[in-house]
Design a protein around this motif. Structure first.
Motif, PDB file in Angstrom:
ATOM      1  N   GLY B  83       0.495   4.211   0.811  1.00 51.36           N
ATOM      2  CA  GLY B  83       1.495   3.180   1.094  1.00 51.36           C
ATOM      3  C   GLY B  83       1.278   2.546   2.461  1.00 51.36           C
ATOM      4  N   GLU B  84       2.032   1.487   2.705  1.00 44.91           N
ATOM      5  CA  GLU B  84       1.822   0.706   3.925  1.00 44.91           C
ATOM      6  C   GLU B  84       2.697   1.184   5.080  1.00 44.91           C
ATOM      7  N   ASP B 126       7.135  -3.852   2.964  1.00 46.05           N
ATOM      8  CA  ASP B 126       6.410  -2.891   2.135  1.00 46.05           C
ATOM      9  C   ASP B 126       6.536  -3.359   0.689  1.00 46.05           C
ATOM     10  N   ALA B 127       5.428  -3.715   0.097  1.00 42.75           N
ATOM     11  CA  ALA B 127       5.471  -4.191  -1.290  1.00 42.75           C
ATOM     12  C   ALA B 127       4.582  -3.307  -2.158  1.00 42.75           C
ATOM     13  N   ASP B 156       9.683  -5.600  -4.449  1.00 38.06           N
ATOM     14  CA  ASP B 156       9.086  -5.032  -5.658  1.00 38.06           C
ATOM     15  C   ASP B 156       7.628  -5.488  -5.796  1.00 38.06           C
ATOM     16  N   GLN B 157       6.760  -4.536  -6.118  1.00 38.29           N
ATOM     17  CA  GLN B 157       5.325  -4.859  -6.144  1.00 38.29           C
ATOM     18  C   GLN B 157       4.968  -5.883  -7.217  1.00 38.29           C
ATOM     19  N   ASN B 161       3.516 -10.102  -6.927  1.00 33.11           N
ATOM     20  CA  ASN B 161       2.372 -10.519  -7.732  1.00 33.11           C
ATOM     21  C   ASN B 161       1.056 -10.395  -6.980  1.00 33.11           C
ATOM     22  N   GLY B 162       0.896  -9.303  -6.307  1.00 34.97           N
ATOM     23  CA  GLY B 162      -0.370  -9.028  -5.625  1.00 34.97           C
ATOM     24  C   GLY B 162      -0.564  -9.754  -4.317  1.00 34.97           C
ATOM     25  N   ALA B 163       0.436 -10.503  -3.861  1.00 35.10           N
ATOM     26  CA  ALA B 163       0.257 -11.262  -2.629  1.00 35.10           C
ATOM     27  C   ALA B 163       1.464 -11.048  -1.718  1.00 35.10           C
ATOM     28  N   ALA B 164       1.579  -9.826  -1.197  1.00 35.49           N
ATOM     29  CA  ALA B 164       2.743  -9.485  -0.369  1.00 35.49           C
ATOM     30  C   ALA B 164       2.846 -10.380   0.855  1.00 35.49           C
TER      31      ALA B 164
END
Lengths: 238, 257
Positions: B83-84, B126-127, B156-157, B161-164
């Motif tokens: 995680g980030e 944090d995504a 929410d991850q 859509n992959g671009a936090a």
């Protein structure tokens, strides 16, 4: 057999099932088992790399749950697996009968729908025991006081310390909690340890939080902590 | 019945400006380097330095030598912390024994997602997880003694859509999330925790309150102030933030395109 992991739809359907179980449990209606299709339908779950070990699982207590899943998940995958909440949720669905005493004891949804936050993870009936056992796998007796109950029961020591991050990685603290509150003869927590009065786990938690302000707990060994305990803990020391 | 309270035994607070922790993430590999300036704290040269890297349920401890002989500045591997959202605690301990002489808690690395180079973000993002039906929420890690770690804006991850990093550049997302997030954090600090504002403190609640005071051009309500006064201050801060960043007008302009 290969273990699977729910996708979002699988988690949603299983959560709906648990809620329905709770409702039926209240009204006394019969509760159907988890359907095979929920467990194996590719629209609800995917295969993982994990395999069930041979032989039937015997979850007589939380310790045996922890031990079982330490055999399922290789040590070097632990960091990844402990965060895989869809995996743990699928496992709870798979072992639903075992962890609900044959669908007789239905707890809140977080007992089955895994969450990885430290406030929640230990409430999951499979992930909690696995995580605690893994961290004490060199000597699981050190955490027996947390894991001695049957799978459906959460004792006061577990309630107080389950979310205490420091305890999970500190062998000395684990040993102190074990020595203080576990009755080795009766094989359960000592009489009075479930209360909220002087010397109980709730008070020990407050004591740890206090001394942690001034002392580096990882640098203190078990006997030093034991000797630092205030008088109120004497009755559980004896 | 209260537990007998122990006082802080001359433990010093290490200023955030004296700690620089840089985090390098390459794929799944994650390493950090730490630069500590401890010479101004009059610590014994043989006092031991430990850095704890924390993430969710796991902590990894690193021995950084002593104040007089710190270990070499090398990159240390923390890849097993997923995680980030990694934070760091710095503890300086007595040469023998375990008394804390100086500490800094919940230090964030300088190059996290929302931070400009060299800055510490007030609200890191944090995504990395799904949020069980929520698009966003504010999360805190509860620390010991009732203290909390700094807030993190969790998204929410699947929503990002992959671009936090670009999610919050969307004017609708900014307008709908940021003022509400600001409001939630300030209510937590002022109303729930009743945090007493210390203007020169480097603690995260004080950084937030300084930020809010700048927005409102008003004084921060005291910890004893009536709840209504605190809520009014929070309301003003949230509105001022929206106005200063033109969130509403940008939202309408984008919607009408």
């Amino acid at each position: 057999m290969t273990i699977r992991r729910f996708n979002a739809k699988g988690v949603q359907l299983f959560e709906a099932y648990v809620l329905q179980c709770r409702q039926r449990h209240k009204t006394g209606e019969p509760i159907e088992p988890v359907t095979q299709s929920l467990l194996t339908d590719p629209e609800c779950s995917v295969e993982t790399h994990y395999q069930f070990p041979g032989g039937a699982a015997d979850f007589k207590d939380k310790l045996s749950i922890g031990e079982y899943f330490c055999r399922v998940i290789p040590d070097d995958i632990h960091a990844e697996a402990r965060l895989d909440k869809e995996l743990w949720t699928w496992l709870a669905a798979y072992f639903f009968d075992e962890i609900t005493e044959g669908r007789k004891k239905i707890k809140e949804t977080r007992a089955y729908i895994a969450s990885i936050g430290f406030r929640e993870f230990y409430r999951h009936l499979l992930l909690g025991p696995y995580f605690i056992y893994f961290n004490a796998r060199d000597n699981p007796d050190r955490v027996r006081v947390l894991l001695y109950n049957d799978p459906t029961t959460m004792n006061e020591v577990m309630v107080q310390f389950g979310s205490y991050q420091t305890l999970m990685q500190n062998k000395s603290l684990q040993s102190v909690v074990q020595r203080l509150y576990f009755d080795e003869k009766a094989k359960k927590i000592k009489k009075g340890a479930g209360d909220k009065v002087a010397g109980t786990p709730r008070r020990l938690m407050a004591f740890f939080r206090q001394i942690e302000l001034n002392y580096d707990l990882p640098s203190i060994d078990e006997n030093e902590i034991w000797n630092m305990l205030p008088k109120e803990f004497q009755k559980f020391k004896d | 019945m209260a537990v007998t309270r122990l006082k802080l035994l001359n433990r010093q607070k290490i200023a955030q400006s004296d700690i620089k922790i840089a985090l390098e993430t390459i794929g799944k590999a994650k390493r950090f380097t730490a630069d500590l300036k401890l010479h101004g704290y009059r610590l014994p040269s043989d006092a031991r330095i430990f850095v704890d890297a924390r993430q969710l349920m796991e902590t990894i401890r690193f021995d950084l030598g002593t104040v007089g002989k710190p270990s070499a500045r090398v990159a240390r591997d923390i890849s097993r912390l997923h995680g980030e959202r990694v934070t760091f605690d710095v503890n300086v301990i007595t040469p023998s024994g375990a008394q804390k002489l100086a500490t800094a808690e919940a230090i964030r690395p300088v190059n996290e997602l929302t931070g400009a180079p060299g800055s510490v973000p007030l609200l890191p993002v944090d995504a990395s997880r799904d949020l069980d039906g929520l698009v966003w929420c504010i999360e805190y890690i509860e620390k010991f003694g009732g203290r909390t770690d700094a807030p993190v804006l969790c998204i929410d991850q699947s929503a990002v859509n992959g671009a936090a990093s670009t999610f919050l550049q969307d004017s609708a997302a900014r307008a709908l999330i940021l003022p509400a997030a600001l409001r939630e954090v300030l209510i937590r600090i002022l109303v729930m925790d009743e945090h007493p504002f210390e203007p020169k403190s480097e603690e995260w609640p004080d950084s937030w309150l300084r930020f809010a005071a700048k927005l409102t051009c008003d004084d921060v309500p005291s910890a004893e102030a009536p709840k209504d006064d605190k809520l009014c201050f929070v309301d003003q801060a949230s509105k001022a933030f929206s106005r200063q960043h033109m969130l509403l007008s940008n939202f309408i302009r984008e919607r009408n395109r």
